[in-house]
Design an enzyme around this catalytic site. Structure first.
Site, PDB file in Angstrom:
ATOM      1  N   TYR A 156       3.661 -35.168 -10.196  1.00 24.27           N
ATOM      2  CA  TYR A 156       3.131 -33.526  -9.919  1.00 24.27           C
ATOM      3  C   TYR A 156       1.530 -33.681  -9.858  1.00 24.27           C
ATOM      4  O   TYR A 156       1.286 -32.758  -9.007  1.00 24.27           O
ATOM      5  CB  TYR A 156       3.646 -33.101 -11.318  1.00 24.27           C
ATOM      6  CG  TYR A 156       3.234 -31.536 -11.387  1.00 24.27           C
ATOM      7  CD1 TYR A 156       4.103 -30.554 -10.866  1.00 24.27           C
ATOM      8  CD2 TYR A 156       2.203 -31.119 -12.314  1.00 24.27           C
ATOM      9  CE1 TYR A 156       3.785 -29.231 -10.891  1.00 24.27           C
ATOM     10  CE2 TYR A 156       1.936 -29.694 -12.341  1.00 24.27           C
ATOM     11  CZ  TYR A 156       2.892 -28.809 -11.588  1.00 24.27           C
ATOM     12  OH  TYR A 156       2.317 -27.642 -11.690  1.00 24.27           O
ATOM     13  N   LYS A 160      -0.342 -31.793  -6.649  1.00 21.32           N
ATOM     14  CA  LYS A 160      -1.065 -30.331  -6.951  1.00 21.32           C
ATOM     15  C   LYS A 160      -2.519 -31.044  -6.429  1.00 21.32           C
ATOM     16  O   LYS A 160      -3.528 -30.306  -5.902  1.00 21.32           O
ATOM     17  CB  LYS A 160      -1.319 -30.276  -8.428  1.00 21.32           C
ATOM     18  CG  LYS A 160       0.100 -29.437  -8.757  1.00 21.32           C
ATOM     19  CD  LYS A 160       0.594 -28.291  -7.857  1.00 21.32           C
ATOM     20  CE  LYS A 160       1.848 -27.698  -8.493  1.00 21.32           C
ATOM     21  NZ  LYS A 160       1.841 -26.342  -7.358  1.00 21.32           N
TER      22      LYS A 160
END
Length: 171
Positions: A156, A160
């Site tokens: 994740y 990002k």
């Protein structure tokens, strides 16, 4: 007249959570919306709620990891509303695992949705916007995890951080 009256928008991941709230807020401000999500029931429920607010709305179901879905989102907005003014790349998933327990498939799945999806949506929207006199705006929803990391979110955080880098260079 409301702040977004006449604006034509696509919001990915808009059937639940933040994306749903973005869509409802934009509808209240008069935007015409193309919604997106992978849960058809949640998508139809959000669409009905927006329609009840008096806004124009339609949906394209599917994952933004699929290039055909991304093209369909933009094309639907252009066909239905005459153009696209705003693309909100909000869709995202988490598959939290520590680095030592994360599988390559769990890593790849998050990168596909959280980084490839916004790339494809941004590219398709930018191509459509480039042909419009009014241009357009592209908004990416990121996370502090992309800046400072978060335990159990290697995939994740990487997605990002990549999205932040992509935003700085995509002109």
């Amino acid at each position: 007249m409301t702040r977004l009256s006449g604006k034509r928008m696509v919001i990915t991941g808009s059937s639940r959570s933040l994306g749903r709230e973005f869509a409802l807020a934009c509808a209240r401000e008069g935007a015409a919306l193309v919604l997106n999500g992978t849960n058809l029931d949640a998508l139809k429920e959000t669409e009905a709620e927006i329609r009840a607010l008096g806004s124009q709305v339609c949906s394209v179901a599917g994952s933004v990891a699929d290039e055909v879905v991304c093209q369909s989102l933009v094309q639907t907005c252009v066909d239905r509303f005459g153009g696209i003014d705003v693309m909100v790349c909000n869709a995202g998933i988490v598959r939290d695992r520590t680095l030592l327990k994360m599988t390559a498939d769990q890593f790849d799945e998050v990168i596909e949705v959280n980084l490839r999806g916004p790339f494809l949506c941004m590219q398709k929207a930018a191509l459509a916007m480039a042909g419009q006199e009014s241009g357009g705006k592209i908004i990416h929803i990121t996370s502090a995890s992309g800046l400072v990391g978060n335990f159990g979110q290697t995939n994740y955080a990487a997605s990002k951080a990549g999205l932040i880098g992509m935003m700085y260079t995509a002109v």
